[in-house]
Design an enzyme around this catalytic site. Structure first.
Site, PDB file in Angstrom:
ATOM      1  N   ASP A  92      -9.257  56.764   8.628  1.00 25.92           N
ATOM      2  CA  ASP A  92      -8.687  58.113   8.524  1.00 25.92           C
ATOM      3  C   ASP A  92      -9.097  58.808   7.228  1.00 25.92           C
ATOM      4  OD1 ASP A  92      -7.102  56.231   7.069  1.00 25.92           O
ATOM      5  OD2 ASP A  92      -5.395  57.604   7.050  1.00 25.92           O
ATOM      6  N   GLU A 187      -4.553  54.498   6.735  1.00 22.09           N
ATOM      7  CA  GLU A 187      -4.432  53.991   5.364  1.00 22.09           C
ATOM      8  C   GLU A 187      -3.849  55.056   4.460  1.00 22.09           C
ATOM      9  OE1 GLU A 187      -5.599  53.091   1.196  1.00 22.09           O
ATOM     10  OE2 GLU A 187      -6.033  54.868   2.371  1.00 22.09           O
TER      11      GLU A 187
HETATM   12 ZN   LIG Z   1      -9.324  55.624   0.736  1.00 23.36          ZN
END
Ligand SMILES: [Zn+2]
Length: 420
Positions: A92, A187
């Site tokens: 992401d 993340e």
């Molecule tokens: Zn990163």
């Protein structure tokens, strides 16, 4: 193993091509989404990566329903018994800045002057914004167009790992042990390890998700979240004398007692802080959420004690007021785990130095998936990608960094493959 010019030229080209391809693919995650992964586009992006891995002859791949990719890269002949190493990057990009319709721009032969952006005439990237820029005068720099982030965080990491896999396929003389390539969703939301299958990753991993060239990170914050609820009493304001306990108003007074010097705006390096980021409520009830950060857990404990003392004072001062404080330990400083595993850090240091880079050891003023993995028993330091000004429309990466980070990954696996 010596990486010759031919291999370097190949990697530079391959990693650049992959990077330019991946940044154009939308994979922004979304805060407070009711599902995991937070966005479908991360799964779609993952499918493209899986395809690219298959094209390299890597067939033992799992792309699960949560969007995690686990790809087993077979060892060279005779290296099957070597210790498996995990290489991790995230799919992401940060929801803080638009990440759709990214158009990468290569500024060839950067002259040191302010860089202007096509899609935002007001936006300027200058050396004061990022002193590292000075090191790249005369080189090529890649940015977006000023209306989006670039996404080097962490598509540079993905491109660099894949470029290394490509080099292994193209140049079988680079012998290596078994490697597991893992790509995580979400993340940027701090939940990248939420649905991870620990059985599928090796007992030693590295995230390729850091910033400037030469950087190695194996210390992060000890992180706590505090939720504070103020229970007051509502009464018609015209008839409230000696009766009303205005929860939201008292909450404001409460937080004005936090030392301003210990806020994100006034702290750097190894200094910790309180950071209030949510406060809502009315006369009856107010709820606040803050994070508490420090490298030393004992300092965070002192901050929590201070909040408890404030609670007692406020409850004494406003009779009838009730304050509830609850804490959540979000992640631990990963150095607690990595100190016991010196070799993991030492090999990473050597891999960086062997690429003729100056080693820069940083403490992360935040957390990483590596911190969470380390706490789960899988020590995971973080290695640079070469990108800078992450989560910003000024984000950039020098082209050379794509090569140098790949070189470090090659060195890293080479060093582990020659460990007895
Ligand atoms: Zn990163």
């Amino acid at each position: 193993m010596k990486i010759n010019k031919k291999i370097k030229d190949f990697i530079q080209e391959d990693t650049l091509e992959r990077f330019l391809k991946y940044v154009k693919i939308w994979s922004t995650s979304e805060e407070d989404a009711p599902k995991f992964p937070s966005t479908e586009n991360q799964i779609e992006f993952g499918k493209i990566i899986v395809n690219d891995l298959r094209e390299l002859g890597i067939n033992d791949i799992i792309h699960d329903k949560h969007g995690y990719i686990y790809a087993n890269v077979p060892a060279s002949e005779g290296f099957e018994d070597k210790r498996a190493i995990g290489l991790i990057a995230h799919l992401d990009t940060s929801p803080a800045v638009k990440g759709k319709d990214v158009v990468p721009v290569i500024h060839e032969n950067y002259d040191g002057k302010p860089i202007k952006f096509k899609k935002d005439k007001e936006l300027i990237l200058k050396i004061q914004d990022s002193p590292e820029l000075e090191n790249y005068i005369g080189m090529d720099i890649i940015s977006a167009q000023g209306d989006t982030l670039l996404g080097a965080d962490d598509k540079a990491g993905i491109a660099e790992i894949l470029a290394v896999c490509t080099a292994w396929q193209k140049f079988p003389e680079i012998q290596h042990g078994p490697v597991v390539v893992c790509f995580f969703p979400d993340e940027e939301l701090g939940i990248g390890t939420k649905e991870i299958d620990l059985e599928k990753i090796p007992s030693i991993c590295y995230t390729i998700d850091g910033g400037q060239l030469g950087e190695l990170e194996y210390e992060c914050f000890d992180a706590w979240k505090a939720t504070i609820v103020f229970n007051g009493l509502s009464v018609h304001p015209g008839y409230a004398k000696n009766l009303m306990i205005n929860a939201v108003n008292i909450a404001c007074r409460f937080f004005s007692n936090l030392p301003e010097a210990e806020s994100p705006r006034h702290t750097e390096d190894r200094e910790g802080f309180y950071h209030l980021y949510k406060l809502k409520g009315n006369e009856e009830k107010a709820t606040a959420v803050l994070i508490i950060r420090d490298y030393e857990e004992v300092n965070n404990k002192k901050r929590m004690e201070y909040l408890m003392k404030l609670k007692n004072i406020f409850e004494y001062q406003y009779e009838g007021l009730e304050i509830e404080i609850s804490y959540e330990h979000q992640y631990e400083n990963m150095i607690n785990y990595l100190q016991k595993e010196e070799k993991i850090v030492d090999i990473a240091k050597k891999a960086i130095e062997n690429a003729n880079l100056e080693l820069k050891i940083h403490s992360i003023r935040g957390g990483t998936d590596g911190a969470k993995l380390s706490a789960k028993g899988i020590p995971t330091p973080n290695i640079f990608t070469g990108g800078l000004l992450f989560h910003s429309r000024k984000e950039y990466i020098p082209k050379i960094a794509l090569l140098k980070a790949s070189e470090v990954i090659l060195n890293l696996i080479d060093l582990w493959s020659n460990e007895s």
